[in-house]
Scaffold this motif. Sequence first.
Motif, PDB file in Angstrom:
ATOM      1  N   PRO A  54       0.829  -1.217   0.000  1.00 42.00           N
ATOM      2  CA  PRO A  54       0.000   0.000   0.000  1.00 42.00           C
ATOM      3  C   PRO A  54       0.854   1.254   0.000  1.00 42.00           C
ATOM      4  O   PRO A  54       1.837   1.358   0.730  1.00 42.00           O
ATOM      5  CB  PRO A  54      -0.798  -0.141   1.299  1.00 42.00           C
ATOM      6  CG  PRO A  54      -0.869  -1.611   1.539  1.00 42.00           C
ATOM      7  CD  PRO A  54       0.462  -2.151   1.074  1.00 42.00           C
ATOM      8  N   GLY A  55       0.491   2.183  -0.840  1.00 40.73           N
ATOM      9  CA  GLY A  55       1.234   3.431  -0.961  1.00 40.73           C
ATOM     10  C   GLY A  55       2.205   3.468  -2.112  1.00 40.73           C
ATOM     11  O   GLY A  55       2.695   4.551  -2.486  1.00 40.73           O
ATOM     12  N   SER A  56       2.506   2.313  -2.737  1.00 36.81           N
ATOM     13  CA  SER A  56       3.423   2.304  -3.882  1.00 36.81           C
ATOM     14  C   SER A  56       2.828   3.121  -5.031  1.00 36.81           C
ATOM     15  O   SER A  56       1.675   2.924  -5.395  1.00 36.81           O
ATOM     16  CB  SER A  56       3.670   0.867  -4.359  1.00 36.81           C
ATOM     17  OG  SER A  56       4.290   0.098  -3.363  1.00 36.81           O
ATOM     18  N   GLY A  73      -1.654   7.395  -9.401  1.00 37.00           N
ATOM     19  CA  GLY A  73      -2.125   7.179  -8.045  1.00 37.00           C
ATOM     20  C   GLY A  73      -1.206   6.286  -7.247  1.00 37.00           C
ATOM     21  O   GLY A  73       0.016   6.250  -7.487  1.00 37.00           O
ATOM     22  N   ASN A  74      -1.793   5.556  -6.318  1.00 40.12           N
ATOM     23  CA  ASN A  74      -1.027   4.685  -5.419  1.00 40.12           C
ATOM     24  C   ASN A  74      -1.755   3.367  -5.211  1.00 40.12           C
ATOM     25  O   ASN A  74      -2.981   3.301  -5.310  1.00 40.12           O
ATOM     26  CB  ASN A  74      -0.822   5.357  -4.063  1.00 40.12           C
ATOM     27  CG  ASN A  74      -0.099   6.680  -4.159  1.00 40.12           C
ATOM     28  OD1 ASN A  74      -0.712   7.720  -4.375  1.00 40.12           O
ATOM     29  ND2 ASN A  74       1.205   6.653  -4.010  1.00 40.12           N
ATOM     30  N   VAL A  75      -0.989   2.340  -4.916  1.00 41.49           N
ATOM     31  CA  VAL A  75      -1.568   1.037  -4.606  1.00 41.49           C
ATOM     32  C   VAL A  75      -2.301   1.129  -3.266  1.00 41.49           C
ATOM     33  O   VAL A  75      -1.765   1.660  -2.285  1.00 41.49           O
ATOM     34  CB  VAL A  75      -0.484  -0.049  -4.539  1.00 41.49           C
ATOM     35  CG1 VAL A  75      -1.074  -1.371  -4.041  1.00 41.49           C
ATOM     36  CG2 VAL A  75       0.163  -0.234  -5.904  1.00 41.49           C
ATOM     37  N   ALA A  76      -3.540   0.649  -3.237  1.00 36.74           N
ATOM     38  CA  ALA A  76      -4.303   0.619  -1.992  1.00 36.74           C
ATOM     39  C   ALA A  76      -4.377  -0.782  -1.412  1.00 36.74           C
ATOM     40  O   ALA A  76      -4.372  -0.964  -0.198  1.00 36.74           O
ATOM     41  CB  ALA A  76      -5.722   1.154  -2.224  1.00 36.74           C
ATOM     42  N   LYS A  77      -4.427  -1.797  -2.289  1.00 37.36           N
ATOM     43  CA  LYS A  77      -4.575  -3.166  -1.799  1.00 37.36           C
ATOM     44  C   LYS A  77      -4.066  -4.148  -2.842  1.00 37.36           C
ATOM     45  O   LYS A  77      -4.307  -3.978  -4.034  1.00 37.36           O
ATOM     46  CB  LYS A  77      -6.057  -3.445  -1.489  1.00 37.36           C
ATOM     47  CG  LYS A  77      -6.342  -4.844  -0.981  1.00 37.36           C
ATOM     48  CD  LYS A  77      -7.834  -5.022  -0.732  1.00 37.36           C
ATOM     49  CE  LYS A  77      -8.152  -6.425  -0.247  1.00 37.36           C
ATOM     50  NZ  LYS A  77      -9.602  -6.622  -0.044  1.00 37.36           N
ATOM     51  N   LEU A  78      -3.389  -5.189  -2.401  1.00 34.86           N
ATOM     52  CA  LEU A  78      -2.947  -6.280  -3.263  1.00 34.86           C
ATOM     53  C   LEU A  78      -3.595  -7.559  -2.747  1.00 34.86           C
ATOM     54  O   LEU A  78      -3.273  -8.028  -1.650  1.00 34.86           O
ATOM     55  CB  LEU A  78      -1.419  -6.403  -3.253  1.00 34.86           C
ATOM     56  CG  LEU A  78      -0.815  -7.533  -4.098  1.00 34.86           C
ATOM     57  CD1 LEU A  78      -1.164  -7.354  -5.564  1.00 34.86           C
ATOM     58  CD2 LEU A  78       0.695  -7.600  -3.920  1.00 34.86           C
ATOM     59  N   ALA A  79      -4.557  -8.086  -3.513  1.00 32.54           N
ATOM     60  CA  ALA A  79      -5.299  -9.267  -3.072  1.00 32.54           C
ATOM     61  C   ALA A  79      -4.411 -10.516  -3.119  1.00 32.54           C
ATOM     62  O   ALA A  79      -3.442 -10.571  -3.887  1.00 32.54           O
ATOM     63  CB  ALA A  79      -6.529  -9.458  -3.960  1.00 32.54           C
ATOM     64  N   PRO A  80      -4.718 -11.528  -2.311  1.00 32.83           N
ATOM     65  CA  PRO A  80      -3.961 -12.781  -2.363  1.00 32.83           C
ATOM     66  C   PRO A  80      -3.992 -13.381  -3.769  1.00 32.83           C
ATOM     67  O   PRO A  80      -5.009 -13.312  -4.466  1.00 32.83           O
ATOM     68  CB  PRO A  80      -4.700 -13.672  -1.364  1.00 32.83           C
ATOM     69  CG  PRO A  80      -5.374 -12.719  -0.429  1.00 32.83           C
ATOM     70  CD  PRO A  80      -5.761 -11.542  -1.278  1.00 32.83           C
ATOM     71  N   CYS A  94      -5.970   0.273  -6.947  1.00 37.36           N
ATOM     72  CA  CYS A  94      -5.225   1.531  -6.862  1.00 37.36           C
ATOM     73  C   CYS A  94      -6.198   2.702  -6.712  1.00 37.36           C
ATOM     74  O   CYS A  94      -7.299   2.683  -7.257  1.00 37.36           O
ATOM     75  CB  CYS A  94      -4.373   1.744  -8.112  1.00 37.36           C
ATOM     76  SG  CYS A  94      -3.224   0.395  -8.471  1.00 37.36           S
ATOM     77  N   VAL A  95      -5.776   3.709  -5.980  1.00 39.51           N
ATOM     78  CA  VAL A  95      -6.571   4.919  -5.785  1.00 39.51           C
ATOM     79  C   VAL A  95      -5.821   6.095  -6.392  1.00 39.51           C
ATOM     80  O   VAL A  95      -4.593   6.196  -6.263  1.00 39.51           O
ATOM     81  CB  VAL A  95      -6.844   5.178  -4.289  1.00 39.51           C
ATOM     82  CG1 VAL A  95      -7.718   6.412  -4.104  1.00 39.51           C
ATOM     83  CG2 VAL A  95      -7.513   3.964  -3.655  1.00 39.51           C
ATOM     84  N   ALA A  96      -6.560   6.977  -7.067  1.00 40.62           N
ATOM     85  CA  ALA A  96      -5.945   8.097  -7.774  1.00 40.62           C
ATOM     86  C   ALA A  96      -5.207   9.032  -6.818  1.00 40.62           C
ATOM     87  O   ALA A  96      -5.410   9.014  -5.596  1.00 40.62           O
ATOM     88  CB  ALA A  96      -7.000   8.866  -8.544  1.00 40.62           C
ATOM     89  N   ALA A  97      -4.376   9.889  -7.404  1.00 42.10           N
ATOM     90  CA  ALA A  97      -3.559  10.815  -6.611  1.00 42.10           C
ATOM     91  C   ALA A  97      -4.391  11.751  -5.756  1.00 42.10           C
ATOM     92  O   ALA A  97      -3.909  12.288  -4.753  1.00 42.10           O
ATOM     93  CB  ALA A  97      -2.659  11.626  -7.549  1.00 42.10           C
ATOM     94  N   SER A  98      -5.662  11.949  -6.113  1.00 44.94           N
ATOM     95  CA  SER A  98      -6.523  12.822  -5.320  1.00 44.94           C
ATOM     96  C   SER A  98      -6.669  12.313  -3.896  1.00 44.94           C
ATOM     97  O   SER A  98      -7.056  13.056  -2.991  1.00 44.94           O
ATOM     98  CB  SER A  98      -7.907  12.933  -5.974  1.00 44.94           C
ATOM     99  OG  SER A  98      -8.516  11.665  -6.068  1.00 44.94           O
ATOM    100  N   ARG A  99      -6.361  11.035  -3.669  1.00 44.83           N
ATOM    101  CA  ARG A  99      -6.428  10.454  -2.327  1.00 44.83           C
ATOM    102  C   ARG A  99      -5.490  11.179  -1.359  1.00 44.83           C
ATOM    103  O   ARG A  99      -5.730  11.203  -0.148  1.00 44.83           O
ATOM    104  CB  ARG A  99      -6.060   8.970  -2.395  1.00 44.83           C
ATOM    105  CG  ARG A  99      -6.179   8.202  -1.093  1.00 44.83           C
ATOM    106  CD  ARG A  99      -5.997   6.723  -1.381  1.00 44.83           C
ATOM    107  NE  ARG A  99      -6.111   5.902  -0.179  1.00 44.83           N
ATOM    108  CZ  ARG A  99      -5.087   5.440   0.512  1.00 44.83           C
ATOM    109  NH1 ARG A  99      -3.851   5.734   0.117  1.00 44.83           N
ATOM    110  NH2 ARG A  99      -5.263   4.681   1.575  1.00 44.83           N
ATOM    111  N   GLN A 100      -4.437  11.789  -1.900  1.00 41.63           N
ATOM    112  CA  GLN A 100      -3.519  12.546  -1.046  1.00 41.63           C
ATOM    113  C   GLN A 100      -4.230  13.711  -0.356  1.00 41.63           C
ATOM    114  O   GLN A 100      -3.789  14.192   0.696  1.00 41.63           O
ATOM    115  CB  GLN A 100      -2.347  13.074  -1.873  1.00 41.63           C
ATOM    116  CG  GLN A 100      -1.491  11.983  -2.495  1.00 41.63           C
ATOM    117  CD  GLN A 100      -0.390  12.546  -3.373  1.00 41.63           C
ATOM    118  OE1 GLN A 100       0.073  13.649  -3.148  1.00 41.63           O
ATOM    119  NE2 GLN A 100       0.023  11.785  -4.373  1.00 41.63           N
ATOM    120  N   LEU A 101      -5.343  14.157  -0.942  1.00 37.31           N
ATOM    121  CA  LEU A 101      -6.087  15.275  -0.374  1.00 37.31           C
ATOM    122  C   LEU A 101      -6.900  14.877   0.852  1.00 37.31           C
ATOM    123  O   LEU A 101      -7.571  15.713   1.447  1.00 37.31           O
ATOM    124  CB  LEU A 101      -7.017  15.879  -1.438  1.00 37.31           C
ATOM    125  CG  LEU A 101      -6.300  16.504  -2.639  1.00 37.31           C
ATOM    126  CD1 LEU A 101      -7.299  16.816  -3.744  1.00 37.31           C
ATOM    127  CD2 LEU A 101      -5.560  17.769  -2.229  1.00 37.31           C
TER     128      LEU A 101
END
Length: 310
Positions: A54-56, A73-80, A94-101
Amino acid sequence: MSNNGWFSAKFPKSSITGRITWLSLEILQDINKHDVCSLVFQSYKSSYGNTLGPGSPVIIQYGIPGSSSMFIGNVAKLAPAKKIGSAYEHTITCVAASRQLRVTDRNTWRNKTCPEVVQDIGKKLGFKVVTKQHGLRKKTITQAGGSYWTLLTELATMCGYALRVEGTTIYFLPLKEILRIFTAGAAVLSYSNGSSGRISNFTTSVGDTSDDPDDLADSATVTSFGPEDKAAVDVTEYPGSAMRSKKWYRAKYDRSSPKVIAHTREEARALARGMADRGMMAFDAQLECSGQPGLSPYHPVYIDSGSLES
């Protein structure tokens, strides 16, 4: 993506080794929400440890012949990983860069307009800001421990603007200005031409069917309480749609925004106009279409009506 579509993904700070096959990309976009994508790939390793934690950061380019877009954006979750034969299937959310806000903070802006506050936020967090000034200068705008994203959406509602974040650019403009910016790259969708923009389902409905009622507000009322007003004066504006100008339609869906106060009638009229434009569409249209990179909230879409099936 459709059969004619393409996409590629890069993870600048992560290390992926071995043979990778990208399988699918799905991007979910909603008004006033962060863009989210689901990226599926195949490999011959069951795990990548922390290389895609997460965060990559992630950069995804995607498109069809003649049109392309980019997801930052950034990785939010990597499923098994799922075992399929001798290979493994991985799904990354992944969540877009707007998540930084979503960062919370405490700030106070004095004697600033809403666009000036948005410019300050963009500069502080490293976002480019595309905005347009207006004359409503607020004595105090306070961020009392909430997120920047919440504040931005509140400011947009306050001054009748639309908020859209694409990549690392914040668009904070009257809705008509956003439509004008993206009109040149508007997608043309058709039922029968076999293109990547082919529509699989298309329905329309008159009335307030939006998940966000404010975007279909019939009218907007702003109260002017300025030096030239002996008492509070309400200024009401209606969207320009011909259908919404009909009395029966106006009566059913009429709504106002009494919380917004201007200091002159000119400011009240400008704000009411902007807020009314947010609801200028006469009806909702819902369509299902895959592989079209030109689709995004507030982006104009042209329907090839000559080829629509009855």
